[in-house]
Design an enzyme around this catalytic site. Sequence first.
Site, PDB file in Angstrom:
ATOM      1  N   HIS A  33       0.834  -1.219   0.000  1.00 28.18           N
ATOM      2  CA  HIS A  33       0.000   0.000   0.000  1.00 28.18           C
ATOM      3  C   HIS A  33       0.863   1.263   0.000  1.00 28.18           C
ATOM      4  CE1 HIS A  33      -3.315  -2.724   1.201  1.00 28.18           C
ATOM      5  NE2 HIS A  33      -2.378  -3.266   1.970  1.00 28.18           N
ATOM      6  N   SER A  48      14.554  21.841 -15.767  1.00 26.84           N
ATOM      7  CA  SER A  48      13.328  22.606 -15.974  1.00 26.84           C
ATOM      8  C   SER A  48      13.677  23.919 -16.649  1.00 26.84           C
ATOM      9  CB  SER A  48      12.672  22.875 -14.611  1.00 26.84           C
ATOM     10  OG  SER A  48      11.850  24.024 -14.674  1.00 26.84           O
ATOM     11  N   LYS A  51      15.770  22.197 -10.486  1.00 28.94           N
ATOM     12  CA  LYS A  51      15.143  20.918 -10.829  1.00 28.94           C
ATOM     13  C   LYS A  51      16.048  19.975 -11.609  1.00 28.94           C
ATOM     14  CE  LYS A  51      11.378  19.672 -10.485  1.00 28.94           C
ATOM     15  NZ  LYS A  51      10.094  20.109 -11.043  1.00 28.94           N
ATOM     16  N   GLU A  97       9.914   8.556 -16.464  1.00 26.99           N
ATOM     17  CA  GLU A  97       8.547   9.084 -16.653  1.00 26.99           C
ATOM     18  C   GLU A  97       8.037   8.770 -18.053  1.00 26.99           C
ATOM     19  OE1 GLU A  97       7.778  13.068 -14.136  1.00 26.99           O
ATOM     20  OE2 GLU A  97       9.550  13.150 -15.384  1.00 26.99           O
TER      21      GLU A  97
END
Length: 467
Positions: free
Chosen positions: A167, A288, A294, A301
């Site tokens: 979980h 970024s 970043k 991804e």
Amino acid sequence: MSKQTSKKKKDKPKLWAGRFSEATDPLVDVFTNSIPFDYRLLPYDLAGSLAHLKMLARQGIIPVKEAKKIRTGLLEIQKEWELGKLSFPLEDEDVHMFVEKRLTKKIGAVAGKIHTARSRNDQVALDLRLYLRDQIQDLKRELQGLQKTLLERAKNQGHLILPGYTHLQRAQPVILGHHLLAYLEMFYRDQQRLSEVLRRVNILPLGSAALAGTSFPIDRTLVAKELGFEQISPNSMDAVSDRDFVIEFLSAGATLMMHYSRMSEELILWSSSEFDFVEISDAFCTGSSIMPQKKNPDVPELIRGKTGRVYGHLMGMLTTMKALPLTYNKDLQEDKEPVFDSVETLLNCTRLLCGLWSNIRFRTDSMEKAAETGYLLATDLADYLVKKGLDFRRAHQVVGTLVAYALKRGWELKDIPLSELKTFHPIFEEDVHTALDLRSAMAERNSQGGTAPQQVKKALKEMEKKI
Ligand code: ARG
């Protein structure tokens, strides 16, 4: 309908134009022609034609002298392909027409004899099978590379401790080798699936002709041998019209992507500052445009994202095939783009994951710290009580109250002194602190397939043999 419909036949008629009195509407050309994408099948189309030709000559279906001429022409086209000299105009319809036209340009009308005892219907099925056979072998090789990389990491850093989750809540500690082996098991099954698909791809459809076989005395066994096929399709109607081998490939591919996606998701989580378990090397991240601090895990991804398109191709192909009457229907031309795109996606994702794992750095401290906090050894403590004679339900209850007690004080279980433990149950003894030691707790999980270093070492050895 556009004006062009009423145009007379053009100077350069289609190879099948005999019964037509009007030129094709340009919109129809754009809509129906597959050459913009099926040109990729060219080397397979040539290999198939060369094998077919050899058989035609052997069987005396066409004269040896003419076969030689055709062979020279086909080999020239092969050279041109290898040198990147070919371009594929839309008017050439599909890769099969392209080859025949080009061959005719080179050697004249005798080129037409290559199509004896053959149809584009068995030809396209053949090309796709040859293409897939090659690509599946490539994919299996690349996947093996990824498996070896993971295995290396598991062998070198397999002893590191991290939390295992259910979980997405910290559950029980595991060692990294165990976690990586979970993926290695999945990839092992992916390899098996691909091998299975390969077996059913490797069947010769050629010789089925349009749908019903041919009146020429062809020798399909010879062609199969020439092209390295293990079997010959037993039914001509099935051979030209089914694409279940494509669906099977897409299904195996979708499953592999699902595994890649799960792995990517973990890499994304693990590289976040919330987890901080790994650092993905700069070479596999991007920045970024606005936030200078970043460093984004774009590669995993995008792998996660691309999983969707491979699933889509599988559903698309299943839908295309649904309700198709026997035998060939033009709908089947829709089989190629999903396959090409899936192959490219699968190969790219495999290579990228392999590179990413070769360069990843583990944050040993944060991994171990996370495994030490959050009561991950609560089950071990309950097991301790069971081994002392309590029933598991009662033990579960005792430890539950202990966790609540520790939570209130901001303690871990091992911070609770023995004297206090005894107030929860008199059965606790000095040895409880061994049960609450991370390393000895893990060594205890020595059941087959468990996370104890001894088990993991054995499993890694087994895996190494299997890869
Ligand atoms: N371009 C076609 C395809 O990809 C080749 C087979 C065409 N056969 C036919 N009878 N129109 O499926």
